[in-house]
Write an enzyme that holds these catalytic residues in place. Sequence first.
Site, PDB file in Angstrom:
ATOM      1  N   ASP A  16       0.839  -1.206   0.000  1.00  0.00           N
ATOM      2  CA  ASP A  16       0.000   0.000   0.000  1.00  0.00           C
ATOM      3  C   ASP A  16       0.875   1.258   0.000  1.00  0.00           C
ATOM      4  O   ASP A  16       0.561   2.242  -0.665  1.00  0.00           O
ATOM      5  CB  ASP A  16      -0.938  -0.014   1.218  1.00  0.00           C
ATOM      6  CG  ASP A  16      -1.804  -1.258   1.237  1.00  0.00           C
ATOM      7  OD1 ASP A  16      -2.278  -1.660   0.167  1.00  0.00           O
ATOM      8  OD2 ASP A  16      -1.982  -1.835   2.326  1.00  0.00           O
ATOM      9  N   HIS A  25      -5.437  -3.654   5.384  1.00  0.00           N
ATOM     10  CA  HIS A  25      -5.038  -3.939   4.001  1.00  0.00           C
ATOM     11  C   HIS A  25      -6.216  -4.508   3.208  1.00  0.00           C
ATOM     12  O   HIS A  25      -6.236  -5.674   2.845  1.00  0.00           O
ATOM     13  CB  HIS A  25      -3.844  -4.915   3.977  1.00  0.00           C
ATOM     14  CG  HIS A  25      -3.452  -5.295   2.575  1.00  0.00           C
ATOM     15  ND1 HIS A  25      -2.906  -4.390   1.682  1.00  0.00           N
ATOM     16  CD2 HIS A  25      -3.568  -6.459   1.891  1.00  0.00           C
ATOM     17  CE1 HIS A  25      -2.700  -4.985   0.527  1.00  0.00           C
ATOM     18  NE2 HIS A  25      -3.100  -6.249   0.624  1.00  0.00           N
TER      19      HIS A  25
END
Length: 345
Positions: free
Chosen positions: A155, A184
């Site tokens: 990310d 996530h």
Amino acid sequence: MVKVTVCGAAGGIGQPLSLLLKLNQNVDELALFDIVNANGVAADLSHICSPAKVTGHQPANKEDKLAITSALTNSDLVIIPAGVPRKPGMTRADLFNINASIIRDLIANVGKTCPNAAILIISNPVNATVPIAAEVLKKLGVFNPKKLFGVTTLDSVRAETFLGELINEPPKSLKGKISVIGGHSGDTIVPLINVNSTISAKSSKITPAQYKEFVHRVQFGGDEVVKAKNGAGSATLSMAYAGYRFAESVLDSLAGGKTNTSVVPETSYVYLPGLPNGEELSKKSLNGATYFSVPVILEKGEIKSFINPFDSLTITENEKQLVSVALNGLEKSIAQGTNFVKGSK
Ligand code: NAD
Ligand code: LMR
């Protein structure tokens, strides 16, 4: 002597990740475990002229426990990308039914064989597989929250790339200046870009529409890849890079070299109540959420401290809104992972 074990080493992530680990000069032994093709991947990598000795560990049948035990014995760092990836139309949560038991069983072996190892969980859904791992280790009486990491580096990698494109900055210069916190998956992923004046000045030039698109792209970057691969899996190469980037910072800290504040802290999904000042962050700013991704400062392969995003960074009102949305999604996944282990024998 530093030994690294990769569980799921023959997979789409496992192979390129193992290649990168083989090139790391701090690794003395690289043990590759998989239920298929571990020996083939190990033989292939073992021809590379770098110091790490590569060993393959593949069970002969379902009852064979020797392979996993030999892979994990004396391991300092266990990295787990084992399990099933998404296909178009699926969410990461749809992987829970298969991947939950894979993680539970692998972690039980880690807890019994190398309880002092740092553990990096890549397998999805990370928001739930990390709580599963923690509960298994708790049951075995060997849980060290400073050494259990959910890998959310992809990310950060995406945020650096996408913001770099938007503000015309080399992504490398953005490392550590953007923090991606939360979890996530989809809207549990919260990029913070207002973290330093340089970025603030540049990012303030982004239009509201561009900012919205940036946040969406970071949150749903995984879907972009799943769609493009069209049934052939999810991100593997960018994930291998991201997983390696996190593993490298753990290895650096184990080697006692570039540690602590001298390196840009990576973010990881961790069990807050087990960390110094973690309970305070959880209660004060996160409605009691027990797992959350924060930038972690490492020493000797474990978390020394973390950066409290609410204290140290300039969070905007909009970003606070994103955090509160993230907390809803996280709560369900954390409960699902925790209950899965509490309910099993
Ligand atoms: P893959 O199917 O290519 O590889 C998975 C590997 O795991 C296979 O080689 C398989 O044989 C192995 N495996 C299955 N069960 C096992 C077990 N019990 N023990 C050891 N190995 C086992 O999948 P992939 O593309 O490498 O993805 C792996 C996982 O990583 C998926 O769950 C995916 O969603 C996740 N992922 C996470 C991130 C992240 O940012 N954290 C990013 C990308 C993918
Ligand atoms: C990603 O972010 O690319 C991974 O979590 C894989 C996925 O399922 O999207």
